[in-house]
Structure formats: C-alpha cells, structure tokens
Motif scaffolding. Structure first.
Motif, short mmCIF file in Angstrom:
data_model
loop_
_atom_site.label_atom_id
_atom_site.label_comp_id
_atom_site.label_asym_id
_atom_site.label_seq_id
_atom_site.Cartn_x
_atom_site.Cartn_y
_atom_site.Cartn_z
N ALA A 1 -11.17 -2.61 1.11
CA ALA A 1 -10.62 -3.36 -0.02
C ALA A 1 -11.05 -4.82 0.04
O ALA A 1 -11.21 -5.46 -1.01
CB ALA A 1 -9.10 -3.26 -0.01
N TRP B 1 0.85 -1.19 0.00
CA TRP B 1 0.00 0.00 0.00
C TRP B 1 0.89 1.24 0.00
O TRP B 1 1.60 1.49 0.97
CB TRP B 1 -0.94 -0.03 1.21
CG TRP B 1 -1.93 -1.15 1.07
CD1 TRP B 1 -1.76 -2.45 1.43
CD2 TRP B 1 -3.21 -1.07 0.45
NE1 TRP B 1 -2.86 -3.20 1.08
CE2 TRP B 1 -3.77 -2.38 0.49
CE3 TRP B 1 -3.95 -0.03 -0.13
CZ2 TRP B 1 -5.03 -2.67 -0.03
CZ3 TRP B 1 -5.20 -0.31 -0.63
CH2 TRP B 1 -5.74 -1.61 -0.59
N SER C 1 -4.30 -8.12 -1.01
CA SER C 1 -5.42 -7.82 -1.90
C SER C 1 -6.53 -8.83 -1.72
O SER C 1 -6.32 -9.93 -1.17
CB SER C 1 -4.96 -7.83 -3.37
OG SER C 1 -4.66 -9.16 -3.78
N ARG C 2 -7.69 -8.48 -2.20
CA ARG C 2 -8.86 -9.36 -2.10
C ARG C 2 -8.64 -10.66 -2.85
O ARG C 2 -8.95 -11.75 -2.36
CB ARG C 2 -10.07 -8.60 -2.65
CG ARG C 2 -11.42 -9.27 -2.44
CD ARG C 2 -12.51 -8.35 -2.95
NE ARG C 2 -13.85 -8.83 -2.62
CZ ARG C 2 -14.96 -8.18 -2.97
NH1 ARG C 2 -14.88 -7.04 -3.66
NH2 ARG C 2 -16.14 -8.69 -2.63
#
Length: 409
Positions: free
Chosen positions: A255, A186, A219-220
């Motif tokens: 997110a 990030w 991340s997803r």
C-alpha cells in the motif's frame, strides 16, 4: 661534498614520518542506515541484478556499488538447528550475541541484551524501524524488543511503545495492535486473505501510541501529509504483500512502497541534531523465496535496491552517514541456470521458475530452487561511509554489530 651530505640528510629527515602522541582519529558515523534484504543470499542479489539491470560491464545494482564488500557467516547458537531463522540472525546483527532460533533480543540463556537501536537512543540519537513485514516481526523486533518467542508480537509492540520508543515505526501488522474483535483501519478478513483478523492481546496499542504522542497513519496519502517527531504507520493486517506460489493469490503491491516509507523516515529522523539509527527491511525477498516465487522475489528485490539508492542520495547530502546492506540468511537454495529440458531438478513448489530474460539482451535464464526453507549459506554485505572498510572479507554476523557500534558515536 659535506654540503651535499647535509642536504641529503635533511631530505631524508623531511621525508620520514613524524611521530605523534595522538593516534589517527577513528571514523565516526552520525547517522546509520541499515538496509536488510531478508533471505537475500548471493544468488538472490545476482538474479535481481540480471533481470532488472543486466550484465553489461559497468552496470550493477545500487547495493552492489557501495564501497566495501564482504561475506557473512549466519550460524545461530541453537542446540537443535544448525541453520538460522530471522529472529536469531537479526539478534546477532542487533546485539552482537548469538542465540537460538525464535529468540528476539535475548542471548542463548534467554537474558535480554542491549541492541544497536537502544545504544543509539542512549547516545541521544533518533531511531526508526521500517519494513514491508509486520513491524513486530522478527527482524525489526530484534532491534527494539526482548522476548524468547518471536510470536509474541503484541508484547513486542508494547515494548516498542514503553521501552525502546523508536520515533518512527512504519510497516504492516496492524492486527497485533488491536484486540481480537476490534478491527482497525484495515478490515478483518480481507478478500486477499480471509484468515487475517485483529488478534492483539495487550489492549488497544494504537490508542496507547496516540496517547504517547505518536501520529498514527494507515494510508499512503496520510503518510505523505504526516508531521511531527513521532510517527506510527501500519499499512496492512499482516505483511504488506501476499506470499504464495505463482498464480495462487501471490501479490507484491505494498500500500506504501518501501522507498516512500524510508523517505518519510529519513525526513523525520534527520531533524535530530545528534543523528539517527534506522533499520529498513524488505521482507518480500524472503517470503517469496519460501514460496519459490522468483518473479515476485525479483520485484521485492528491485524495491529494496530503489531504497538503497534513496539512502545513497541522502548520504551524499549528509556527511557522516554509514550505509550497510545485508542479508540475514539465504532462503530457497536458489541457483541461476541456462535453459536445459533435461536438467529439471524439482517438481511442485521447487520446480524451476522462468524463463526470465537478462535485461537488455535476449538471453533466457531460469531460477532453480532446492528447498522452501532457509539454508546455511553465507550472505553478502556491502557498505559505504564511515568505518565501512570493516565489513570487508569473511566475517560473522556478530561482527556486523561490533563494526556498527564502533563507529556509531
């Protein structure tokens, strides 16, 4: 006549309870799922209910449909303040000991106290922390770390890895896991909040986690694909949302939704044959209430309730699962009102929010705030599963710890 008397006596003896030397077995919980709406008082639960579910008989939030209901006193043991913060409240929940505001996992003298998560680990259970806040923020920290100042978030992360060792850690707060000047997945200074940047002071803790066997995801999609018994997921620089006044950069779009993080945690933790303990927190209720932002507070509350449904569905398939839904304190001094132009009781940040509409009707209502801070109001608690009847009535936040520990065997 004699035969009838003998028959009556026999019936009486048969109906009498049979004395035994063994007490009734106490309920035992193999799995414990604690879901916390940070800052969620009674009015918050009611506003979330009215706007997202409605007021028709028989319809309610999933968190309100659990078997047993109580109210919780939230007072800290603080020489200067009568109203708790999240750190002291979470420490009372996690350790059964009251402490001063800002303290995490220590008593009022600063001495470390064992937590429910650490108790579960000693019992051989898997453990996890899931939150939309920083994973090292006050509530998750109080279950898995011991510091006198909740701001020591890099030290809290270090203790996660080296001391309490939860198998699953999912949420925000990547900035505290990387040294200043070393951004992670990030980027530093994102457009949603240019002040956010890596600020860790304990070295590169993500790399340390990897060396200790954690699979790191950011991340997803990576979370969906992740496998393995140990999982670290950090999905934001700080919290997984932007908490500001309405129309000033406020945003609740994590997110990875809370429900998805929780589902992954349950999938990983439930593979342990001895069961598990997991804390799942929705921080957005508190932070949006601090900003008197009712619209996004409701949105965060709906995300928590969807996660409660996930837990209930899990418990149906896995017997011996205790579910507890709690609020650590109330935030904002929220009241729910009918429209009345002559009854506007605040201005600026604390002016009324609305109108909102009661789901399934045309009835308008307003959310009115009295403060941007915490209040000392009792908070509701609901529970289902082994030992859940112990949460009924008016109890203390330290009783929540005692009740869970008693059945978590």
């Amino acid at each position: 006549m004699k035969g009838k008397l003998m028959l009556a006596a026999a019936v009486t003896l048969a109906a009498a309870p049979v004395a035994t030397s063994e007490a009734a077995p106490r309920p035992r919980a193999k799995n414990v799922i604690v879901l916390q709406g940070d800052g969620m008082g009674t009015a918050q639960r009611d506003l979330i209910r009215l706007v997202t579910v409605g007021n028709r008989p028989g319809r309610d939030l999933h968190m309100n449909r659990l078997e047993h209901t109580g109210l919780v006193h939230t007072d800290p043991d603080d020489p200067k303040e009568a109203v708790t913060d999240s750190a002291a409240a979470a420490t009372a929940f996690s350790t059964g000991v009251k402490t001063f505001n800002g303290a995490v996992g220590v008593d009022a003298k600063g001495k470390r106290v064992r937590t429910l998560l650490e108790d579960a680990r000693r019992m051989g259970k898997a453990t996890g922390l899931v939150t939309t806040s920083q994973v090292t923020d006050a509530t998750p920290a109080a279950y898995a770390a011991h510091v006198t100042d909740r701001a020591q978030q890099s030290e809290i992360a270090r203790q996660f890895l080296e001391v309490s060792k939860p198998e699953v850690i999912l949420g925000g707060g990547e900035d505290y896991w990387y040294p200043a000047g070393t951004p992670g997945a990030w980027p530093d200074n994102p457009p949603t909040d240019p002040t956010e940047a890596s600020k860790g002071d304990k070295g590169n803790l993500v790399e340390k986690a990897k060396r200790l066997g954690y699979r790191y995801v950011s991340s997803r999609d990576a979370l969906r694909k992740a496998k393995g018994p140990k999982l670290l997921g950090l999905f934001a620089n700080e919290e997984m949302f932007e908490h500001r006044e309405e129309g000033h950069g406020d945003l609740y779009e994590p997110a990875v939704p809370l429900r998805e993080m929780a589902a992954k945690a349950l999938d990983v933790l439930s593979r342990d044959r001895d069961g598990f303990f997991v804390l799942i927190e929705e921080e957005g209720i508190d932070e949006m209430a601090h900003e008197n932002n009712a619209g996004l507070m409701i949105k965060a509350g709906a995300a928590l309730d969807a996660t409660v449904k996930l837990a209930v569905d899990f418990a149906r398939k896995h017997r011996g699962t205790l579910i507890v839904v709690q609020g650590d304190h109330e935030t904002g001094g929220l009241t729910i009102e009918n429209p009345d132009p002559e009854d506007e009781s605040g201005d600026g940040l604390s002016k009324e929010d609305g109108p909102f509409t009661v789901k399934g009707t045309s009835l308008p209502l307003f959310a009115d705030w009295t403060t941007g801070q915490h209040t000392g109001a009792d908070t509701p608690i609901t529970a289902s599963g082994p030992g859940s009847d112990r949460f009924e009535g008016v109890i203390d936040n330290t009783d929540v710890h005692a009740n869970i520990k008693r059945v978590m065997r």
